[in-house]
Design a protein around this motif. Structure first.
Motif, PDB file in Angstrom:
ATOM      1  N   THR A  78       0.224   6.187  -7.784  1.00 50.87           N
ATOM      2  CA  THR A  78      -0.259   6.255  -6.406  1.00 50.87           C
ATOM      3  C   THR A  78       0.683   5.531  -5.448  1.00 50.87           C
ATOM      4  O   THR A  78       0.340   5.318  -4.290  1.00 50.87           O
ATOM      5  N   SER A  81       1.671   8.326  -2.828  1.00 53.82           N
ATOM      6  CA  SER A  81       0.467   8.823  -2.171  1.00 53.82           C
ATOM      7  C   SER A  81      -0.626   9.048  -3.196  1.00 53.82           C
ATOM      8  O   SER A  81      -0.363   9.513  -4.308  1.00 53.82           O
ATOM      9  N   SER A  82      -1.857   8.715  -2.810  1.00 58.89           N
ATOM     10  CA  SER A  82      -3.007   9.023  -3.661  1.00 58.89           C
ATOM     11  C   SER A  82      -3.378  10.496  -3.592  1.00 58.89           C
ATOM     12  O   SER A  82      -4.183  10.977  -4.388  1.00 58.89           O
ATOM     13  N   LEU A 103      -3.906   6.843 -13.983  1.00 60.69           N
ATOM     14  CA  LEU A 103      -3.128   6.281 -12.887  1.00 60.69           C
ATOM     15  C   LEU A 103      -2.188   5.224 -13.448  1.00 60.69           C
ATOM     16  O   LEU A 103      -2.620   4.267 -14.094  1.00 60.69           O
ATOM     17  N   ARG A 107      -2.020   0.284  -8.308  1.00 58.74           N
ATOM     18  CA  ARG A 107      -2.942   1.275  -7.735  1.00 58.74           C
ATOM     19  C   ARG A 107      -3.131   1.006  -6.248  1.00 58.74           C
ATOM     20  O   ARG A 107      -3.570  -0.066  -5.854  1.00 58.74           O
ATOM     21  N   ILE A 113      -9.407   8.083  -3.279  1.00 56.11           N
ATOM     22  CA  ILE A 113      -9.781   8.718  -4.546  1.00 56.11           C
ATOM     23  C   ILE A 113     -11.285   8.577  -4.765  1.00 56.11           C
ATOM     24  O   ILE A 113     -11.952   9.522  -5.211  1.00 56.11           O
TER      25      ILE A 113
END
Length: 249
Positions: A78, A81-82, A103, A107, A113
């Motif tokens: 992430t 970008s998430s 992930l 984070r 999310i």
């Protein structure tokens, strides 16, 4: 799909396109064409999804050539970008196998999310996230179910109004904000309070009062915006108008 300047629309559309029987072409404006897409293309290509690029590899415009999205296990970071994670979550119920997303690395932007997960659950999908936020599982045993939901205000948009009250040492009432929202940018409420403004949820539902008329100082504040990067410009601007020290990470 003409995504204009929305990377989120483009990224979700690219993944959804692999679940459709017809070819889907995704494009956007000049700014969007320069945005990063490689992590999503790489993840999907690793599952056999084919793309055609019209202006260079791993960028828009692009056509999705595959007609099936296989699901399976993905590993994504992430740090850029998430939205790459969201793009794989949304079509999960339409894949040929359940989807698991791990992930990797630090984070960031987990609030986005979690909002995706919440909306998918509201529309009948039993998607889950581990307690540590490292793993997301999206089953493919049922399709989305239509339902009606209430859409509340956007805290990023509201941040400009709340920030204006602080900058002008004024007072403002903003309605249609959900105090229990999963939006990470809801942190703007706690931030303006930490800077010395009076913050109060009024008896009228979903209505917030911010009163900075008595704001003094000095302040010594630290704000970690890893889950709410959209309000970074607002926090920086209002932080520059209060006496003391404001640190943003």
């Amino acid at each position: 799909i003409w995504a204009a300047g929305s990377a989120l629309v483009a990224r979700i559309s690219l993944a959804l396109g692999a679940t459709m029987p017809d070819r889907l072409i995704v494009d956007g404006n000049c700014n969007l064409r320069s945005r990063p897409f490689a992590p999503l293309f790489t993840a999907l290509a690793g599952k056999g999804v084919d793309f055609a690029f019209f202006d260079g590899a791993d960028r828009l415009p692009a056509a999705v050539l595959s007609r099936q999205l296989p699901g399976g296990h993905y590993r994504l970071a992430t740090s850029i970008s998430s939205q790459f994670v969201t793009a794989l979550m949304v079509p999960g119920p339409l894949t040929t196998a359940p989807t698991t997303i791990t992930l990797t690395g630090p984070r960031y932007s987990l609030s986005y999310i979690r909002q995706t997960l919440d909306l998918m659950q509201r529309f009948g999908i039993a998607a889950t996230m581990s307690d540590d936020g490292r793993e997301i599982v999206v089953p493919n045993d049922r399709p989305y179910a239509a339902r009606s939901i209430a859409i509340y205000g956007d805290y990023t948009s509201a941040s400009y109004l709340l920030g204006a009250a602080v900058v002008t040492r004024g007072r403002i009432v903003v309605s249609n904000l959900d105090p229990a929202s999963l939006q990470g940018e809801r942190a703007i409420v706690e931030i303006v309070a930490a800077l010395g403004a009076k913050v109060e949820w009024l008896a009228t539902p979903n209505t917030l009062l911010v009163d900075a008329t008595a704001l003094s100082g000095p302040v010594d504040a630290h704000f970690d915006l890893r889950d709410c990067p959209n309000i970074l410009p607002t926090v920086a601007a209002i932080g520059a108008t209060v006496p003391g020290r404001v640190r943003i990470t």
